[in-house]
Design an enzyme around this catalytic site. Sequence first.
Site, PDB file in Angstrom:
ATOM      1  N   GLY A 158       0.838  -1.199   0.000  1.00  0.00           N
ATOM      2  CA  GLY A 158       0.000   0.000   0.000  1.00  0.00           C
ATOM      3  C   GLY A 158       0.867   1.240   0.000  1.00  0.00           C
ATOM      4  N   SER A 159       1.726   1.344   1.027  1.00  0.00           N
ATOM      5  CA  SER A 159       2.566   2.552   1.153  1.00  0.00           C
ATOM      6  C   SER A 159       3.593   2.654   0.028  1.00  0.00           C
ATOM      7  CB  SER A 159       3.335   2.523   2.483  1.00  0.00           C
ATOM      8  OG  SER A 159       2.456   2.355   3.555  1.00  0.00           O
ATOM      9  N   TRP A 197      -8.386  -2.969  -1.390  1.00  0.00           N
ATOM     10  CA  TRP A 197      -8.824  -1.827  -0.572  1.00  0.00           C
ATOM     11  C   TRP A 197      -9.442  -0.734  -1.429  1.00  0.00           C
ATOM     12  CZ3 TRP A 197      -8.274  -3.712   4.035  1.00  0.00           C
ATOM     13  CH2 TRP A 197      -7.108  -4.358   4.429  1.00  0.00           C
ATOM     14  N   ILE A 198     -10.100  -1.078  -2.504  1.00  0.00           N
ATOM     15  CA  ILE A 198     -10.551  -0.048  -3.431  1.00  0.00           C
ATOM     16  C   ILE A 198     -11.899   0.521  -2.980  1.00  0.00           C
ATOM     17  CG2 ILE A 198     -11.026   0.530  -5.847  1.00  0.00           C
ATOM     18  CD1 ILE A 198      -8.065  -0.291  -5.079  1.00  0.00           C
ATOM     19  N   THR A 199     -11.869   1.794  -2.553  1.00  0.00           N
ATOM     20  CA  THR A 199     -13.104   2.471  -2.159  1.00  0.00           C
ATOM     21  C   THR A 199     -14.044   2.512  -3.363  1.00  0.00           C
ATOM     22  OG1 THR A 199     -11.969   3.791  -0.504  1.00  0.00           O
ATOM     23  CG2 THR A 199     -14.067   4.673  -1.324  1.00  0.00           C
ATOM     24  N   ARG A 227     -25.099  16.569  31.424  1.00  0.00           N
ATOM     25  CA  ARG A 227     -24.725  15.501  32.343  1.00  0.00           C
ATOM     26  C   ARG A 227     -24.210  16.086  33.664  1.00  0.00           C
ATOM     27  NH1 ARG A 227     -25.322  10.035  33.352  1.00  0.00           N
ATOM     28  NH2 ARG A 227     -23.503   9.248  34.443  1.00  0.00           N
ATOM     29  N   PHE A 275     -17.995  11.540  27.274  1.00  0.00           N
ATOM     30  CA  PHE A 275     -19.254  10.783  27.354  1.00  0.00           C
ATOM     31  C   PHE A 275     -19.091   9.563  28.278  1.00  0.00           C
ATOM     32  CE2 PHE A 275     -22.594  11.836  24.133  1.00  0.00           C
ATOM     33  CZ  PHE A 275     -22.006  12.968  23.591  1.00  0.00           C
ATOM     34  N   GLU A 330      -4.629   6.832   1.875  1.00  0.00           N
ATOM     35  CA  GLU A 330      -3.951   7.903   1.123  1.00  0.00           C
ATOM     36  C   GLU A 330      -2.628   8.337   1.762  1.00  0.00           C
ATOM     37  OE1 GLU A 330      -6.026  10.829  -1.056  1.00  0.00           O
ATOM     38  OE2 GLU A 330      -7.876   9.689  -0.936  1.00  0.00           O
TER      39      GLU A 330
END
Length: 452
Positions: free
Chosen positions: A131-132, A156-158, A268, A338, A363
Amino acid sequence: MLDFSLTEEQLQLQREVREFALREILPLAWYYDELDKIPISVLRKAFEAGIMNSDIPKAYGGKGYGLVEGAIAVEEIAAACPGLATSIFDNSLGMAPIMLSEKEDLKQRYLVEIAQEFKLMCFGTSEPTMGSDVAGIRCLATQDGDDYLLNGTKYWITNGGIADYMTVFATTDPKLQHKGICAFVVEMNWDGVSVGRAIPKMGQRCSNTAGVHFENTRVPKENVLAEPGEGFVLAMKTFDRTRPIIGSFGVGAARSAMEFALNYTKKRHAFGAPLANYQALQFKLAEMFMKVETARLLTWKAAADVDQGTATNLSASIAKLYATEAAFEVVDNALQLFAGYGYTKMYPLEKLFRDVRLLRIYEGTSEIQHLIMAGHLFGSYQPVMPSLDELPVLRWEDESGEFHESVEGKTAWRCPMCGYIHMGDETPDHCPYCFVPGKGFKQMFPREEETP
Ligand SMILES: Cc1cc2nc3c(=O)[nH]c(=O)nc-3n(C[C@H](O)[C@H](O)[C@H](O)COP(=O)(O)OP(=O)(O)OC[C@H]3O[C@@H](n4cnc5c(N)ncnc54)[C@H](O)[C@@H]3O)c2cc1C
C-alpha cells in the site's frame, strides 16, 4: 497577501452542503453503519445536488470548483458521516489522475460523462501485498500490440464494488520499481475484471471497499493514462491533490465530536454540578476546539496551495498528518467525556471513533507523511540560522565578570562538544565544562582567513 475569509459563494456552498448533510446523511448514517452497507441512493442524491464531481473543470461540463471549495464541502459531509463522505468524494480521487494528465481524449470521454450522469470512478494503487510503497506495485501491464493486458489484483478499493470506471496503476515489470509504473482508465464491465466481496471493516462501514481482480483485461491504447515510467509521478501528484481533503474529513468528524461533547457536558451532572462546570473539562474542550480550528487552517492552506498552483507535497502532508491525528485525539477525548455512554452504539461517538481511525491509514499513512517531511528536512530544507559551529560570537564575559558586546582584539574558540566559548590567544588545555581537549576547539573569531 493573506486572507482567511470565505467569499459569499463559498459561504453559500457551505450552507447548502451543510443542509444536505443534516437532512440526507445524518439521519441514516448509523443505520447503514449497522447494516455494513453503502446507501447508493445517497450517493445519487449527492450527485443530483451537485455535491459530487464539483471539481470537474467547466470545460468538461463541471462546476470547476477549486480544492478550497472541495475542503469546505467535504468538512460538512464528513461531519455527518466520514464513511459516506469517503464514498461520495471518491470520484474526485478516481478522476484526479485524468484531470492531472495531458490526455485530452480521456478527459472528453470520462469527465464529460461523469459531469452529466451518475457514474462512479474509483482509484487503485494499493494491492494485497503493498500500500505505502507505490513503487512496489505488482499488477502487471503487458504490452500486446498497441494495447495492454492487465493481470493482478488491486485491493482496498473504495467504491470498488459499485464503480463504473477505475484509474488503475500497474507496472510493466515489478523489478523496475517506479520506472515501470504506468496508469490506465479501466471500465469495470470489461472482460477479465472481477470484483471481490465487500471487505468487512471496523469503521466507515457506509463506504464500500473491495478488491478488484484483472485477468488478461485488455486495455486499448486510448485508455493509457500514463506511459511506463510516468505513472509513479502521476500517483504522487494525485496524492498532493487529495491528501488535503483527507484532512478535511478529519476536520468535519472532529468538529462533530467536539460539538456532541460540548452539548453532553451541559446536560450531564456529576458531584452535584453539570460536567461543563468543571474547569478541567472546559479546558479539554478548549483543546479540542483549538485542534479543529488549526486542522481547518492547515487543510485550507494546503487546498489553496493546490488552487494557486504553488502546492508541494509538503503542505498536503502536513495538512493530512495534523488534521487526521488531531481528529483521532479530539474524537477520543469526546468519547472520554461521554465515558460509559460514549462506548455505546446509542450515541454517535463510538461510530465516529471507528470512522476516524481510517484517516490515519489511507492515502498515505501517518508514518508516510512523516517520511515525506523528514525527507524534505534532511534534503532540500534551507535553514535561516547558521550552523551551530558557525554561531556568531557577539557577547562575552571577561574574567572580572564584565560583559563585552564585541570580541574585537580577542580570539574566540568554541568547544566542539558543549559550545563553550573560550577567549584568549590560545585554546584552553581542555574545556572547563565537558573536558574536551583544547586542541579540538575551533577558532571562531577572528576567522582564520581574517587573521593578519
Ligand atoms: C477502508 C480503506 C479504503 C481504502 N481505499 C483505497 C482506494 O480507494 N484506493 C487505493 O489504492 N488504496 C486504498 N486504500 C489503501 C490504503 O491507501 C493503504 O492501506 C495504505 O496506503 C497503507 O498501506 P498498507 O495497508 O498496505 O500498509 P503497509 O504499506 O504494509 O504499511 C504497514 C505499516 O508500516 C508502515 N510503514 C510502511 N513503510 C514504512 C516506512 N518506510 N517507514 C515507516 N513506516 C512504514 C505504515 O505506515 C504502516 O503503519 C484503502 C484502505 C482502507 C483500509
